[in-house]
Design an enzyme around this catalytic site. Structure first.
Site, mmCIF file in Angstrom:
data_model
loop_
_atom_site.group_PDB
_atom_site.id
_atom_site.type_symbol
_atom_site.label_atom_id
_atom_site.label_comp_id
_atom_site.label_asym_id
_atom_site.label_seq_id
_atom_site.Cartn_x
_atom_site.Cartn_y
_atom_site.Cartn_z
ATOM 1 N N LYS A 61 0.624 -1.503 -0.162
ATOM 2 C CA LYS A 61 0.135 0.141 0.074
ATOM 3 C C LYS A 61 1.354 0.797 -0.279
ATOM 4 O O LYS A 61 2.362 0.949 0.352
ATOM 5 C CB LYS A 61 -0.722 -0.023 1.313
ATOM 6 C CG LYS A 61 -2.705 0.900 1.179
ATOM 7 C CD LYS A 61 -3.109 0.538 0.583
ATOM 8 C CE LYS A 61 -4.119 1.043 0.004
ATOM 9 N NZ LYS A 61 -5.803 0.272 -0.533
HETATM 10 P P1 NAD Z 1 -12.622 7.694 -3.159
HETATM 11 O O1 NAD Z 1 -11.665 9.145 -2.431
HETATM 12 O O2 NAD Z 1 -13.516 7.796 -4.527
HETATM 13 O O3 NAD Z 1 -14.207 8.560 -2.359
HETATM 14 C C1 NAD Z 1 -14.561 8.971 -0.569
HETATM 15 C C2 NAD Z 1 -16.120 8.437 -0.038
HETATM 16 O O4 NAD Z 1 -15.260 9.248 1.047
HETATM 17 C C3 NAD Z 1 -16.250 9.738 -0.956
HETATM 18 O O5 NAD Z 1 -17.312 10.201 -1.083
HETATM 19 C C4 NAD Z 1 -15.567 10.903 0.354
HETATM 20 O O6 NAD Z 1 -16.535 12.387 -0.144
HETATM 21 C C5 NAD Z 1 -16.094 10.154 1.632
HETATM 22 N N1 NAD Z 1 -15.428 10.789 2.875
HETATM 23 C C6 NAD Z 1 -14.018 10.824 3.037
HETATM 24 N N2 NAD Z 1 -13.896 11.202 4.025
HETATM 25 C C7 NAD Z 1 -15.593 10.688 5.592
HETATM 26 C C8 NAD Z 1 -15.683 10.792 5.948
HETATM 27 N N3 NAD Z 1 -15.043 10.966 7.396
HETATM 28 N N4 NAD Z 1 -17.216 10.102 6.073
HETATM 29 C C9 NAD Z 1 -17.848 10.296 5.075
HETATM 30 N N5 NAD Z 1 -17.527 10.037 3.819
HETATM 31 C C10 NAD Z 1 -16.286 10.820 3.766
HETATM 32 O O7 NAD Z 1 -11.742 7.088 -2.081
HETATM 33 P P2 NAD Z 1 -12.512 5.217 -3.364
HETATM 34 O O8 NAD Z 1 -11.733 4.940 -3.697
HETATM 35 O O9 NAD Z 1 -13.930 4.890 -2.728
HETATM 36 O O10 NAD Z 1 -12.398 3.734 -1.302
HETATM 37 C C11 NAD Z 1 -12.674 4.712 0.108
HETATM 38 C C12 NAD Z 1 -12.415 3.072 0.704
HETATM 39 O O11 NAD Z 1 -13.186 2.111 -0.025
HETATM 40 C C13 NAD Z 1 -10.709 3.574 1.749
HETATM 41 O O12 NAD Z 1 -11.199 2.262 2.299
HETATM 42 C C14 NAD Z 1 -10.381 2.578 0.659
HETATM 43 O O13 NAD Z 1 -9.138 1.864 1.312
HETATM 44 C C15 NAD Z 1 -11.603 1.523 -0.241
HETATM 45 N N6 NAD Z 1 -10.954 0.473 -1.417
HETATM 46 C C16 NAD Z 1 -10.989 1.389 -2.220
HETATM 47 C C17 NAD Z 1 -11.295 0.506 -3.256
HETATM 48 C C18 NAD Z 1 -10.518 0.917 -5.326
HETATM 49 O O14 NAD Z 1 -10.100 0.251 -5.855
HETATM 50 N N7 NAD Z 1 -10.919 2.638 -4.901
HETATM 51 C C19 NAD Z 1 -10.875 -1.168 -3.690
HETATM 52 C C20 NAD Z 1 -11.086 -1.876 -2.362
HETATM 53 C C21 NAD Z 1 -11.076 -0.819 -0.965
#
Ligand code: NAD
Length: 422
Positions: A112
């Site tokens: 990561k």
């Molecule tokens: P992103 O940046 O696209 O979206 C994050 C979202 O969370 C946004 O809508 C943001 O406004 C919201 N957010 C941020 N802080 C917040 C808070 N305190 N309370 C509520 N909402 C909040 O990120 P993402 O890629 O969608 O990732 C989200 C989660 O999923 C993370 O934990 C990431 O590690 C995990 N994840 C992502 C992927 C991927 O392919 N992108 C894969 C597996 C896991």
């Protein structure tokens, strides 16, 4: 380093990740030497990133790349840009990647990366310079056969394109397989943008099959409306479930009759956030977590369901879209209350699965059709779900413990067979 989570409880994700490993190691009777090895990260690189600002001057940022374990293959894991990024957070996320890749049986280890920064405070050019310098600084660790980054919080296709270009400039030839989540025109894969959300939707489909329920009877609340939460909300409403609440960092909206997800996405894209979206009532992120619904989906950041709010969760299932959204204390409370947690290392593995497809396509310079990608994703997610479900029944344990038994067990086997060098 500690981190604030919902309800004011304090947690450190690395402590959480190690507690989870310790519990499964005991339950599968892991040899102490393997446990000791898996309790540490193989490599942790800290870099400082000087960035020339548009208005003159230079600002310093801190960045990390951690490889937890590479016994099953090259490192795989996203890059996050967020003000709360710490070394401990990146170490935890890296360990979770190791287990996740093993649960879906991909030939990868866990890694990561992250940069401690609020990207909204940078111009596009400053962000590009920061990403490129970070890529150069971690260049000694990454590569198509060594460690392949991907998108995570606040990183998108454009950021992946800059990483691919910077790495390629440094090695002297185009190297698309160094990073996944790229735009299609640079060797990206069909279906990657929504892959994590699609994987979550497949998990819900399997869950409904196994519990004899119909999508039309199921209500869903989603915290986080970005790559993961946004795509999932759209796909799950297309499946027929009713999405009754969504939220982002600015707050959320609740409508018991169902949210028009496409309209909410359009509004958020136009206004930069969900705040002010009106067909429904405003809810805070804390209130969303406590809504009565069938499936609650934390899809934002870690540490959202803690000992402070676990007793107030009213859903039947918690589907972990985010990595590490539930603390071990909260896990225990939810289990005692018969709320089933579908753990992150299974639930959100769709993203890394299609990243794997992208890497394979890049290495072969042979690209697959959208339908083929989705079919293969469905096969892998369904098989992983079935094996976790069967393990849960067989071992009479939580779904998290079942997924850990499978994932950690596979990694332990690889460590055992390879032995310790020299
Ligand atoms: P992103 O940046 O696209 O979206 C994050 C979202 O969370 C946004 O809508 C943001 O406004 C919201 N957010 C941020 N802080 C917040 C808070 N305190 N309370 C509520 N909402 C909040 O990120 P993402 O890629 O969608 O990732 C989200 C989660 O999923 C993370 O934990 C990431 O590690 C995990 N994840 C992502 C992927 C991927 O392919 N992108 C894969 C597996 C896991």
């Amino acid at each position: 380093m500690t981190k604030k989570s919902t309800g004011g409880a304090v947690m450190n994700p690395w402590v959480v990740a190690k507690q989870q490993l310790s519990a499964v190691a005991e339950s599968i009777g892991m040899e102490p030497w393997i446990y000791n090895k898996l309790s540490e990260c193989k490599r942790s690189l800290i870099v400082s990133i000087p960035v020339k600002l548009d208005g003159g001057g230079v600002k310093m940022f801190e960045g990390f790349r951690v490889q937890h374990n590479l016994d099953r293959g090259p490192g795989k894991g996203g890059i996050r840009i967020h003000p709360s990024v710490t070394l401990d957070e990146v170490k935890a996320l890296s360990m979770w990647m190791t287990w996740k890749c093993a649960v879906v049986n991909l030939p990868y280890g866990g890694a990561k990366g992250g940069i401690t920064c609020e990207p909204a405070e940078l111009s596009k050019y400053e962000l590009e310079r920061m990403v490129r310098r970070y890529t150069s600084e971690i260049g000694m660790l990454i590569g198509p056969e060594k460690d392949i980054p991907a998108p995570d919080v606040n990183t998108n296709q454009q950021v992946m394109a800059w990483i691919m270009d910077t790495y390629s400039m440094n090695v002297g030839f185009s190297s698309p397989a160094v990073v996944t989540g790229k735009p299609m025109s640079l060797g990206g894969s069909q279906g990657r943008p929504e892959a994590t959300g699609r994987g979550l939707m497949i998990v819900v489909k399997k869950l409904l099959e196994n519990t004899g329920r119909k999508p039309q009877d199921v209500t869903v609340a989603v915290q986080g409306f970005g790559n993961v939460g946004g795509a999932f909300s759209k796909l799950i409403s297309e499946l027929g479930c009713r999405v009754i609440a969504v939220s982002d960092v600015s707050g959320g909206v609740y409508n018991s009759k169902g949210i028009d997800v496409a309209a909410a996405q359009k509004y958020a894209a136009k206004n930069g956030a969900l705040k002010g979206y009106t067909p429904g009532d405003a809810v805070s992120n804390e209130e969303l977590l406590e809504l009565k619904c069938d499936i609650l989906v934390p899809a934002a950041l870690e540490g959202q369901i803690t000992s402070a709010n676990a007793a107030k969760i009213k859903s039947s299932y918690v589907l972990e879209g985010a990595n590490g959204p539930t603390t071990p204390e909260a896990d225990k409370i939810l289990e005692d209350r018969n709320i089933v947690v579908i753990p992150d290392i299974l639930a959100n593995a769709g993203g890394v699965t299609v990243s794997y497809f992208e890497w394979v396509q890049d290495l072969q310079s042979n690209f697959w059709k959208y339908e083929q990608i989705n079919r293969k994703l469905e096969d892998i997610m369904s098989e992983a779900f079935d094996s976790v479900w069967d393990m849960m029944k067989k071992s009479k344990c939580s779904m998290r413990m079942a997924a850990y038994k499978i994932g950690v067990g596979r990694v332990a086997e690889a460590v055992r067979l390879r032995g310790i060098y020299p």
